[in-house]
Design an enzyme around this catalytic site. Structure first.
Site, PDB file in Angstrom:
ATOM      1  N   ASN A   1      16.385  42.103 -18.487  1.00 19.42           N
ATOM      2  CA  ASN A   1      17.306  41.132 -19.082  1.00 19.42           C
ATOM      3  C   ASN A   1      17.435  41.452 -20.567  1.00 19.42           C
ATOM      4  O   ASN A   1      16.531  41.200 -21.349  1.00 19.42           O
ATOM      5  CB  ASN A   1      16.739  39.712 -18.879  1.00 19.42           C
ATOM      6  CG  ASN A   1      17.619  38.657 -19.521  1.00 19.42           C
ATOM      7  OD1 ASN A   1      18.751  38.943 -19.931  1.00 19.42           O
ATOM      8  ND2 ASN A   1      17.108  37.437 -19.606  1.00 19.42           N
TER       9      ASN A   1
ATOM     10  N   LYS B   1      19.569  40.158 -22.583  1.00 18.79           N
ATOM     11  CA  LYS B   1      19.996  38.962 -23.321  1.00 18.79           C
ATOM     12  C   LYS B   1      21.148  39.289 -24.291  1.00 18.79           C
ATOM     13  O   LYS B   1      22.041  40.057 -23.962  1.00 18.79           O
ATOM     14  CB  LYS B   1      18.811  38.342 -24.060  1.00 18.79           C
ATOM     15  CG  LYS B   1      17.575  38.205 -23.179  1.00 18.79           C
ATOM     16  CD  LYS B   1      16.527  37.340 -23.780  1.00 18.79           C
ATOM     17  CE  LYS B   1      15.278  37.372 -22.914  1.00 18.79           C
ATOM     18  NZ  LYS B   1      14.342  36.314 -23.189  1.00 18.79           N
TER      19      LYS B   1
ATOM     20  N   HIS C   1      19.079  30.899 -16.389  1.00 18.35           N
ATOM     21  CA  HIS C   1      17.958  31.312 -17.234  1.00 18.35           C
ATOM     22  C   HIS C   1      17.585  30.147 -18.157  1.00 18.35           C
ATOM     23  O   HIS C   1      18.465  29.382 -18.589  1.00 18.35           O
ATOM     24  CB  HIS C   1      18.354  32.544 -18.055  1.00 18.35           C
ATOM     25  CG  HIS C   1      17.190  33.160 -18.753  1.00 18.35           C
ATOM     26  ND1 HIS C   1      16.713  32.668 -19.953  1.00 18.35           N
ATOM     27  CD2 HIS C   1      16.384  34.199 -18.412  1.00 18.35           C
ATOM     28  CE1 HIS C   1      15.668  33.397 -20.320  1.00 18.35           C
ATOM     29  NE2 HIS C   1      15.446  34.322 -19.402  1.00 18.35           N
TER      30      HIS C   1
ATOM     31  N   GLU D   1      17.045  29.972 -21.144  1.00 21.00           N
ATOM     32  CA  GLU D   1      17.793  29.944 -22.419  1.00 21.00           C
ATOM     33  C   GLU D   1      19.170  29.308 -22.219  1.00 21.00           C
ATOM     34  O   GLU D   1      19.678  28.633 -23.120  1.00 21.00           O
ATOM     35  CB  GLU D   1      17.883  31.361 -22.993  1.00 21.00           C
ATOM     36  CG  GLU D   1      16.531  31.804 -23.551  1.00 21.00           C
ATOM     37  CD  GLU D   1      16.242  33.291 -23.432  1.00 21.00           C
ATOM     38  OE1 GLU D   1      17.177  34.072 -23.185  1.00 21.00           O
ATOM     39  OE2 GLU D   1      15.059  33.675 -23.571  1.00 21.00           O
TER      40      GLU D   1
ATOM     41  N   GLU E   1       9.770  31.602 -13.832  1.00 28.12           N
ATOM     42  CA  GLU E   1       9.606  31.930 -15.252  1.00 28.12           C
ATOM     43  C   GLU E   1       9.110  30.698 -16.011  1.00 28.12           C
ATOM     44  O   GLU E   1       9.919  29.837 -16.402  1.00 28.12           O
ATOM     45  CB  GLU E   1      10.940  32.362 -15.846  1.00 28.12           C
ATOM     46  CG  GLU E   1      11.487  33.635 -15.261  1.00 28.12           C
ATOM     47  CD  GLU E   1      12.301  34.410 -16.292  1.00 28.12           C
ATOM     48  OE1 GLU E   1      11.938  35.546 -16.574  1.00 28.12           O
ATOM     49  OE2 GLU E   1      13.269  33.867 -16.843  1.00 28.12           O
TER      50      GLU E   1
ATOM     51  N   GLY F   1       9.141  35.243 -23.852  1.00 24.54           N
ATOM     52  CA  GLY F   1       9.273  35.689 -25.244  1.00 24.54           C
ATOM     53  C   GLY F   1       8.080  35.342 -26.118  1.00 24.54           C
ATOM     54  O   GLY F   1       8.122  35.538 -27.331  1.00 24.54           O
TER      55      GLY F   1
ATOM     56  N   SER G   1       6.984  37.481 -20.558  1.00 27.02           N
ATOM     57  CA  SER G   1       6.132  38.317 -21.412  1.00 27.02           C
ATOM     58  C   SER G   1       5.337  39.387 -20.672  1.00 27.02           C
ATOM     59  O   SER G   1       4.205  39.693 -21.033  1.00 27.02           O
ATOM     60  CB  SER G   1       5.182  37.423 -22.229  1.00 27.02           C
ATOM     61  OG  SER G   1       5.916  36.725 -23.211  1.00 27.02           O
TER      62      SER G   1
END
Ligand code: PEP
Length: 256
Positions: free
Chosen positions: A11, A13, A97, A99, A170, A176, A217
């Site tokens: 990904n 992003k 996702h 985000e 996730e 991250g 991560s």
């Protein structure tokens, strides 16, 4: 449907400009040129998609998108149709996702509509993101949160015999952060996911048509402690997919 091998998704992003995206695609193509142990899918953002697809021609690396809309055509300014993604050569699409849930207010009702739209289009597989935040984890609400997200996203979805759905667990607090969760904790969460899916679709369909993957991560240093997990269908990789060498190490350790 024959159970396919593990899959690793990259990904990217909104981390790269156009030239950087093309260079990364070229670097990954070169690094993976003799690699055929499993599926690799890179997910750039929309503008570079067609060029990345061209760059990856004559390689085993597939292309996915980071989002899609739930209608196929119409007055939806700024959105992208699942049909356009198929035309562009995308085979997977990341949905919901964390985000997007955080910054675009995407919720599981919207994610559900997107899954439905994708399942109606031939050639696209959804990667449905679920996962609890730190507060939910800390207060022991994770199991219910996962159950609820899966129910909202997937209730009433029809799955044809040759269709696959990827569920990406996730934990939001690990994405991250540079530190993955304990592998045993991921294994536990994957069990919750599988039991919930079994309840909804039955074991046969879950075994044959679903893949449960982990994201948060993962890097070349911690990946080995995840590869032996019983229920790991693959990985969703963010930061570590931005460097061909690092991404290759993650893939090599996973797709043995
Ligand atoms: C992600 O964004 O889905 C992700 C897993 O990112 P990272 O690997 O950087 O935590």
């Amino acid at each position: 449907m024959k159970k396919s091998k593990k899959i690793i998704f990259a990904n990217w992003k909104m981390k790269l400009g156009l030239k950087e995206t093309f260079d990364l695609a070229k670097g990954i193509k070169e690094k993976f040129k003799d690699f055929d142990n499993g599926k690799i899918v890179v997910c750039p953002n929309f503008v570079p998609l067609l060029e990345v697809k061209k760059i990856l021609k004559d390689s085993n690396i597939m292309v996915g998108a980071q989002n899609v809309f739930w209608e196929t055509r119409g007055s939806y300014t700024g959105e992208i149709s699942p049909l356009t993604l198929v035309e562009a050569g995308c085979e997977y699409v990341i949905l919901g996702h964390s985000e997007r849930r955080k910054f675009m207010m995407e919720n599981y009702e919207m994610i559900h509509r997107k899954i439905k739209a994708i399942m109606a289009v031939e050639g696209l597989t959804p990667i449905v993101c679920i996962g609890e935040n730190w507060d939910e984890r800390k207060t022991d609400r994770r199991d219910f949160v996962l159950y609820d997200q899966i129910q909202q996203a997937l209730s009433g979805i029809d799955i044809a015999a040759n269709q696959e759905i990827v569920v990406a667990y996730e934990p939001i607090w690990a994405i991250g952060s540079g530190t993955a969760i304990e592998p045993s904790e991921a294994e536990y969460a994957h069990k919750i996911v599988r039991l919930t899916l079994n309840d909804m679709f039955g074991m046969k369909v879950v075994n044959e048509n679903f893949k449960i993957i982990y994201g948060g991560s993962i890097n070349s240093k911690n990946v080995k402690s995840f590869t032996g997990l019983e229920d790991l269908g693959g990985l969703l990789v963010g930061g570590a997919s931005l460097d061909p060498e690092e991404f290759y190490k993650v893939a090599k350790a996973t797709l043995i």
